[in-house]
Design a protein around this motif. Sequence first.
Motif, PDB file in Angstrom:
ATOM      1  N   ILE A   7      36.728 -42.421  40.551  1.00 58.72           N
ATOM      2  CA  ILE A   7      35.292 -42.609  40.329  1.00 58.72           C
ATOM      3  C   ILE A   7      34.652 -43.283  41.549  1.00 58.72           C
ATOM      4  N   LYS A   8      35.341 -44.339  42.034  1.00 57.06           N
ATOM      5  CA  LYS A   8      34.831 -45.067  43.207  1.00 57.06           C
ATOM      6  C   LYS A   8      34.739 -44.124  44.412  1.00 57.06           C
ATOM      7  N   LYS A   9      35.757 -43.310  44.592  1.00 61.18           N
ATOM      8  CA  LYS A   9      35.771 -42.383  45.737  1.00 61.18           C
ATOM      9  C   LYS A   9      34.608 -41.381  45.614  1.00 61.18           C
ATOM     10  N   HIS A  10      34.404 -40.889  44.410  1.00 58.24           N
ATOM     11  CA  HIS A  10      33.318 -39.933  44.188  1.00 58.24           C
ATOM     12  C   HIS A  10      31.966 -40.577  44.502  1.00 58.24           C
ATOM     13  N   LEU A  11      31.817 -41.819  44.101  1.00 55.20           N
ATOM     14  CA  LEU A  11      30.565 -42.530  44.382  1.00 55.20           C
ATOM     15  C   LEU A  11      30.395 -42.752  45.886  1.00 55.20           C
ATOM     16  N   ASP A  12      31.466 -43.222  46.543  1.00 53.85           N
ATOM     17  CA  ASP A  12      31.403 -43.475  47.990  1.00 53.85           C
ATOM     18  C   ASP A  12      31.087 -42.198  48.760  1.00 53.85           C
ATOM     19  N   ASP A  13      31.737 -41.105  48.359  1.00 51.25           N
ATOM     20  CA  ASP A  13      31.585 -39.846  49.098  1.00 51.25           C
ATOM     21  C   ASP A  13      30.198 -39.235  48.946  1.00 51.25           C
ATOM     22  N   ASN A  14      29.588 -39.460  47.796  1.00 45.88           N
ATOM     23  CA  ASN A  14      28.355 -38.724  47.512  1.00 45.88           C
ATOM     24  C   ASN A  14      27.083 -39.548  47.405  1.00 45.88           C
ATOM     25  N   TYR A  15      27.216 -40.841  47.178  1.00 50.12           N
ATOM     26  CA  TYR A  15      25.996 -41.593  46.860  1.00 50.12           C
ATOM     27  C   TYR A  15      25.762 -42.835  47.707  1.00 50.12           C
ATOM     28  N   SER A  16      26.633 -43.090  48.685  1.00 49.61           N
ATOM     29  CA  SER A  16      26.508 -44.362  49.401  1.00 49.61           C
ATOM     30  C   SER A  16      25.270 -44.416  50.304  1.00 49.61           C
ATOM     31  N   ASP A  17      24.659 -43.285  50.588  1.00 46.39           N
ATOM     32  CA  ASP A  17      23.438 -43.320  51.410  1.00 46.39           C
ATOM     33  C   ASP A  17      22.260 -43.927  50.644  1.00 46.39           C
ATOM     34  N   ASN A  18      22.194 -43.604  49.362  1.00 44.42           N
ATOM     35  CA  ASN A  18      21.019 -44.022  48.585  1.00 44.42           C
ATOM     36  C   ASN A  18      21.270 -45.192  47.637  1.00 44.42           C
ATOM     37  N   PHE A  19      22.520 -45.421  47.329  1.00 46.77           N
ATOM     38  CA  PHE A  19      22.840 -46.494  46.379  1.00 46.77           C
ATOM     39  C   PHE A  19      23.790 -47.491  47.035  1.00 46.77           C
ATOM     40  N   GLU A  20      23.646 -48.754  46.666  1.00 49.37           N
ATOM     41  CA  GLU A  20      24.618 -49.768  47.082  1.00 49.37           C
ATOM     42  C   GLU A  20      25.789 -49.631  46.113  1.00 49.37           C
ATOM     43  N   ILE A  21      26.952 -49.225  46.598  1.00 49.33           N
ATOM     44  CA  ILE A  21      28.108 -49.066  45.719  1.00 49.33           C
ATOM     45  C   ILE A  21      28.986 -50.309  45.857  1.00 49.33           C
ATOM     46  N   ILE A  22      29.147 -51.036  44.796  1.00 49.62           N
ATOM     47  CA  ILE A  22      29.912 -52.291  44.857  1.00 49.62           C
ATOM     48  C   ILE A  22      31.077 -52.225  43.865  1.00 49.62           C
ATOM     49  N   GLU A  23      32.271 -52.536  44.358  1.00 49.12           N
ATOM     50  CA  GLU A  23      33.431 -52.598  43.466  1.00 49.12           C
ATOM     51  C   GLU A  23      33.470 -53.988  42.853  1.00 49.12           C
ATOM     52  N   VAL A  24      33.591 -54.075  41.531  1.00 49.77           N
ATOM     53  CA  VAL A  24      33.551 -55.394  40.884  1.00 49.77           C
ATOM     54  C   VAL A  24      34.752 -55.592  39.962  1.00 49.77           C
ATOM     55  N   GLU A  25      34.943 -56.857  39.591  1.00 46.03           N
ATOM     56  CA  GLU A  25      35.993 -57.191  38.628  1.00 46.03           C
ATOM     57  C   GLU A  25      35.481 -56.927  37.215  1.00 46.03           C
ATOM     58  N   CYS A  26      36.367 -57.074  36.256  1.00 46.67           N
ATOM     59  CA  CYS A  26      36.127 -56.668  34.859  1.00 46.67           C
ATOM     60  C   CYS A  26      34.704 -56.958  34.359  1.00 46.67           C
ATOM     61  N   MET A  27      34.091 -55.940  33.766  1.00 44.06           N
ATOM     62  CA  MET A  27      32.711 -56.077  33.259  1.00 44.06           C
ATOM     63  C   MET A  27      32.689 -56.209  31.739  1.00 44.06           C
ATOM     64  N   GLY A  28      33.866 -56.311  31.109  1.00 38.87           N
ATOM     65  CA  GLY A  28      33.895 -56.429  29.650  1.00 38.87           C
ATOM     66  C   GLY A  28      33.536 -55.126  28.964  1.00 38.87           C
ATOM     67  N   ALA A  29      33.989 -54.029  29.539  1.00 36.73           N
ATOM     68  CA  ALA A  29      33.723 -52.717  28.940  1.00 36.73           C
ATOM     69  C   ALA A  29      35.003 -51.894  28.956  1.00 36.73           C
ATOM     70  N   CYS A  30      36.130 -52.554  28.700  1.00 31.67           N
ATOM     71  CA  CYS A  30      37.440 -51.919  28.865  1.00 31.67           C
ATOM     72  C   CYS A  30      37.625 -50.724  27.931  1.00 31.67           C
ATOM     73  N   SER A  31      36.942 -50.746  26.771  1.00 35.33           N
ATOM     74  CA  SER A  31      37.105 -49.604  25.862  1.00 35.33           C
ATOM     75  C   SER A  31      36.315 -48.404  26.353  1.00 35.33           C
TER      76      SER A  31
END
Lengths: 410, 147
Positions: free
Chosen positions: B96-120
Amino acid sequence: MQTKIVSKNFEIPLSHTIDVALENGRYSSLEATFSKKPQEIIDIIKQSNLRGKGGGGAPAGGKWQLASDYEGTKYLVVNADESEPGTFKDRRILSLDPHLLIEGIIATCYAIGSHTSYIYVRGEYEEFSDITQSAIDEAYERNFLGSNAKYRVDITIHRGAGAYICGEKSALLESLEGKRGHPRLKPKSPEPEFYFGSPTLVNNVETIASVPFIVKNGADAYRAYGTEQSPGTLLFAISGNVNRPGVYEAEFGVSMIDYIQKLGGGVKNGKKLKAVIPGGASTPILPADMVESARLDYESLRGLGSSLGTGGMIVLDEDASMVKALKNLLRFYHHESCGQCTPCREGTSWVDKIMNKFVEKRATKEDLQILKSVSKTMNGKTICVFAPAASGVIDGFLKHFESEFLECIK
Amino acid sequence: MSFSYNIQNSSKIELLKKRYPDNRALILPLLWLAQKQESYIREDAMEHISEIVQLPYMNIYSVATFYSMFRLEKTKKRIVEVCRTLSCELNGSEDIKKHLDDNYSDNFEIIEVECMGACSGAPMCTLDGKYIENLTPQMIDEVLNAN
């Protein structure tokens, strides 16, 4: 297998709005609450043996008594900073039944003699805390809160800003005071926490949300669920390689494997179970053969060398790499160390870096020794339990899956 | 122009002052309001906060730099935070991260983060703070292109 005490209203549409909440029993425990003296409420909580549901499992009644015994201004702080990987239960209460939490806060404040409560919500939960805020606004309008209520309570939501350590109660209070979230030194003898110098009770969201049932139905009704030492229920969460990840409330003491199969839907894609992290990322991993005999209560999991923690299970299937999984967790610990204590600040950084070598299969025997040695140094030499938790995680992986780490040594 | 809170935020601050026993407790809420107003926390915003709470600038800066959600530098307007922690990784967050980096990094700030409490709902990300769960590359395309 699912037992619904706290989660009873979760599936009711619009259960977060006050009219639906009132139709479904919310605030109905307040009559029982106000018909008793505050000390009687504390005694009921003690008799119920309600245990804190944020991970530690300490008896709630004792903490309430400590806060209650002080005179003057007192605070209730609700810990909604859940940030433990694998844990996402409090979020359900905040978004699906916030009036249950508010009802619990009113009863708890009445019992300990507080008029002010803060809900410290993790920063990332903005949309869920907004739902809780609108429930609080409704509760003010209907005079369950504020100066026109039968017992005056004011609730303020305080938003964190992305720091796992603020789930630790003293770090949370530092953060609530407007400081960096650095845990405090622990007192030698039991005493309450202090917020700006005033005695303060800090309880997890689910703990407070359990209070209305107990006050309304009595301690015995609560003890009818669960085990002798771990009575009641918990919002267990399940995620990872399972078919139906989610939050399902169950009695303490149910079989872990039954829970995974019946509520979690079993391991995904017909794969075999390899291991389970039983109660959030900071609890030591259990291999499949131990999962078979594990029961979901504090005592059973302690007996197996792990702990129940928050009850947030992460399931790993036969294809999961234990080296990669540990690397993932140690990066989390490195990222989230508050940096206050040297063994933690330096240790979590060190083990994270060493894990790169294992993942890239260029580790040496010495690296394995260093990993063990740093883990030992992190354990028991810091102000809070963050570093010991990281150490327990490392030890658990090495104890049960060392062969996978040896395979990565060049 | 030096930083000041807009009228709406100023009235929120007055209400908040009544909620805490000490103005120091306002630091986090004030930082959040400053970030919401300008999209990041400017240096003069921290100076302004230090005046409101009557504490040295150092205290404000120390707090602002401790918490990962406070941004002290200007970022792209739209922010995607993608969770990398264990349940998400087990369910494909690296792709997912790779897809975001490859396609959307020009227009969006893509930030990798630690657990967001949405594991399910793994793998997941947030778009401007809103949770998007059970992600697939196709779903990312639909959501980010529609927004």
